[in-house]
Structures are given as C-alpha cells and as structure tokens.
Design an enzyme around this catalytic site. Structure first.
Site, PDB file in Angstrom:
ATOM      1  N   GLY A   2      15.794  21.098  -0.391  1.00  0.00           N
ATOM      2  CA  GLY A   2      16.501  20.219  -1.339  1.00  0.00           C
ATOM      3  C   GLY A   2      15.875  18.847  -1.335  1.00  0.00           C
ATOM      4  O   GLY A   2      14.723  18.682  -0.923  1.00  0.00           O
ATOM      5  N   ASN A   3      16.594  17.871  -1.812  1.00  0.00           N
ATOM      6  CA  ASN A   3      16.099  16.493  -1.781  1.00  0.00           C
ATOM      7  C   ASN A   3      17.284  15.534  -1.699  1.00  0.00           C
ATOM      8  O   ASN A   3      18.434  15.972  -1.659  1.00  0.00           O
ATOM      9  CB  ASN A   3      15.203  16.207  -2.998  1.00  0.00           C
ATOM     10  CG  ASN A   3      15.934  16.450  -4.293  1.00  0.00           C
ATOM     11  OD1 ASN A   3      16.946  15.821  -4.580  1.00  0.00           O
ATOM     12  ND2 ASN A   3      15.445  17.398  -5.107  1.00  0.00           N
TER      13      ASN A   3
END
Ligand code: C5P
Length: 397
Positions: A206-207
């Site tokens: 993810g981020n």
C-alpha cells in the site's frame, strides 16, 4: 439568499415533525414563501393549523380534497427548492423506489427544482443497510442530504439519526442559495485514498495516502450542486455524508467500480494513489518465515486514469493527479498526454506543504493547451475550491 425564494416543505411522520414549525417560522422570517405538504402520519405529530398559520398558506396533504385535484405538477414547478424535514424512513424508502401513494410523493416525483432531505430516525434504522442503500439511491438521483446529528433520540437512546436542528437546516439552505451551483445536474466520479494489494491474508502492498484531498474534492463538488460518487480506498478518514460512497480495497476493485459509474459521469477526478504493483497471486495462507529472503512476483495494477482516458467521449472531462519528486512539469505533461486527461494536477514532494496525510497541499494545474495554473500552499478544502474553479474554467459546463 433565502429571501424571495419559494420553498416547499414536506413533513413526514416522525417525532421531529414538531420542529417543522420552527423551520417554517425561520424561513418566513428570512423572507421565503413557504408551502407545506404533510403526509397523514405527520399530522399525528403536529397540527396542520399550526403550519398553515405560520406559513400563511393552506397546508396540503391529499391528492384530491373536496373533489378538487391538487396539482402536484404545478407545485413541483413552482418551488425553487423542495425540503423534506423530517424525512422518515418510510417516505425515504418510497422516494427511493418511485412509490407515489400520497401528495408529497407525487410532488417529489414531479419536482423540477433541487430536492434536499433532512432525515430523522432512530440509530438502528439509520444505520440499517436498506436505509444506506435508499439514501445512496436518492443521492444518485441528484437529491441533496442534510446530514443527521448524533444525540438524544426519541427512543431514549443516544446516537446517530437525530434530525439536523432547524437553525442548521436554514444555514444549509442559505449556503445552498449563496454558493453558485454550477455543477447542478452533473455527475462527478472521484477516486480517493490508497489501494491495498493483498500479499497474504494479513499483509498488503500500500502507500501512505489518506484520501484527504479526494474527500475534500468530493465535498466541494457536492457543495457546488453535483451528484457525487466517491470510490474510496482503505482509509480511516470519516466517510463524508451526502454522497454515494463505494468502498474498495484493491486497484482492480477500484477500476471495476469506476467502469460501472463512468458511462453516466460528466467529470471524473482520479485522485487516488493507486498502488502500482500487485502480487501475481495472493497466498491463501499467511506466508511463513522459512527463509531469510523471499521473492514475491509483482505485476502492474491496471491504470484506471488511462483506462478511462481511452473510454472518454467528447462530453466527458477527465482529471488526473501527478505526484512528482523531480522534473515535475515535464512528467506531469507526459502523464496528461499518455493518459488522455483534460487536466493534470501536479503536486511535488519537494514542496513543504504538499504530500500524504498533510492538511495542506500546493498544486500547479496543466491543461491540454499546456496552460499553467499555479496556486499557493493552502488547506486541502481551499485547494479543492481552486481545482473545481479551474475545471469550470476549462470545461464549459
Ligand atoms: O502514473 P501515476 O501513478 O503517477 O499517475 C497518477 C495519476 O494516475 C493519478 O491521477 C492516479 O489516480 C492515476 N492512477 C490510476 N491508476 C493507477 C495508477 C495511477 O488511476 N494504477
């Protein structure tokens, strides 16, 4: 401004109906012309005489009375806005399904003016899946929602579902009439937040995106009168009320949601920080630490902006974001062309007030003619206003 506006107030069967008297009083004081329509169950909660006295108009409730037909079409065309307050769970369900078994519903179905609802119900009813679906249906019709409050409820419990206070309803209407509703009748699709690409049942790629910028944009478009669909990745941010929200996890799910909505969309703003790579296969079991190193084969996620850019027709307007760290302008313009966007919004990680999770952003916008619109560091809500203003400048609604 409310002064001089023609307002239909629809009152339905809820204990909050007693507050409708105050709504009428405040509207009349503000200079509006008010016609009240009540359902029969509303008149169990408040006397029509009170409302006719306050509104200085006859209160209507039957499709026909004393052999006279109430012209619901004329009523629906007379008003500048139709306000339903309180909106009961029952009338909400009927509105969502096109049921027309009383005058109020007939007027709703023939109204050519904007419609705004202020629901009131107990928390269990408010959070029920069917209520959520019905509210989303109304929003997808372009109706507006004055969010419910949290507080004391008729059941004696405390929670969500309390009708907004009359003063809040009046303030909402003031804002509605004050702000230029340039996006009325337009459907806007916005993606926001990160995506999570599953590695195994407990891990993902993810981020750091929080979705704050996309949520601010969704609120701004809604305030300008648009009917908004927000496709929102995993985030802890509060989901905004008053719009259709589709929660997704992965890039694939985000793409599927966008593909469903895009054909009916006028303006699409792709604000999500979509993960660029996804594991080729997600392990069904948690991956064990058997070796010092492991290799996970990754594949590119679908590029949603580019996909929509390929599908876009002449009447549709597409906006993308570019978060860059170097050669910012060049990279942003490349993205604009490669993805067939109409505008690209550049934010640079080199700028102090920009980036994931921040309350502020600093943007430069480029259009297809390579015109450059530069803005100072601002709160994300103000940045959203600049973005919508620029869209309106370039896209002739
Ligand atoms: O290529 P890059 O990720 O830098 O492009 C950013 C823009 O493209 C943003 O508008 C983002 O929402 C969109 N995007 C997308 N799908 C992807 C990757 C990016 O829609 N898989």
């Amino acid at each position: 401004m409310i002064k001089g506006k023609k307002i239909i107030l629809g009152i339905t069967g809820s204990i909050a109906a007693y507050k409708a008297a105050l709504i009428v009083r405040l509207l009349i004081k503000a200079g509006a012309e008010v016609k009240v329509i009540m359902t029969t169950s509303a008149s169990n909660f408040i006397a029509p005489l009170t409302l006719s006295t306050l509104s200085k108009n006859q209160v209507l409730s039957e499709l026909s009375e004393n052999e006279t037909w109430a012209n619901h079409v004329a009523l629906g065309r007379w008003a500048d806005i139709m306000l339903l307050a309180p909106l009961s769970c029952n009338t909400l369900a009927k509105m969502a399904n096109g049921i027309c078994d009383n005058l109020l519903l007939a007027v709703y179905l023939s109204a050519t003016c904007p419609v705004v609802v202020a629901p009131a119900m107990d928390e269990d009813m408010w959070i029920h899946q069917s209520t959520k679906q019905n509210i989303n249906k109304l929003l997808s019709f372009g109706n507006h929602l004055i969010p419910v409050n949290n507080g004391e409820l008729a059941s004696g419990l405390s929670g969500q579902g309390r009708m907004a206070e009359p003063e809040e309803i009046i303030a909402w209407l003031e804002k509605f009439f004050l702000c230029k509703q340039e996006l009325i009748g337009k459907r806007v699709l916005i993606t926001a937040g990160p995506t999570h690409e599953q590695i195994d049942p407990v891990r993902f790629i993810g981020n750091h995106s929080t979705g704050k910028m996309g949520i601010a944009l969704a609120k701004e478009c809604m305030a300008r009168g648009a009917s908004v669909s927000l496709v929102l990745g995993p985030t802890a941010e509060a989901v905004p009320a008053g719009m259709e929200v589709i929660r997704v996890t992965s890039a694939r799910e985000m793409l599927d949601a966008c593909l469903t909505i895009f054909p009916q969309t006028d303006i699409a703003i792709m604000c999500a920080a979509v993960a660029d790579f996804s594991p080729v296969t997600a392990s069904a079991q948690k991956i064990k630490k058997l070796n010092d190193n492991i290799t996970i084969e990754l594949t590119q996620t679908p590029d949603i902006l580019k996909t929509l850019g390929g599908l876009k027709n002449d009447g549709q307007f597409l906006v993308g974001f570019a978060l860059e760290t170097d050669n910012e302008k060049e990279h942003a313009l490349q993205k604009l062309r490669k993805k067939n966007a109409d505008l690209i919004i550049l934010n640079s990680l080199r700028d102090q007030g920009a980036g994931f999770g921040k309350e502020t952003n600093k943007i430069t916008i480029f259009d297809q003619g390579e015109n450059e619109y530069k803005f100072e560091t601002k709160l994300k809500s103000a940045v959203a206003t600049d973005i919508v203003n620029t869209i309106l400048k370039v896209y002739h609604v």
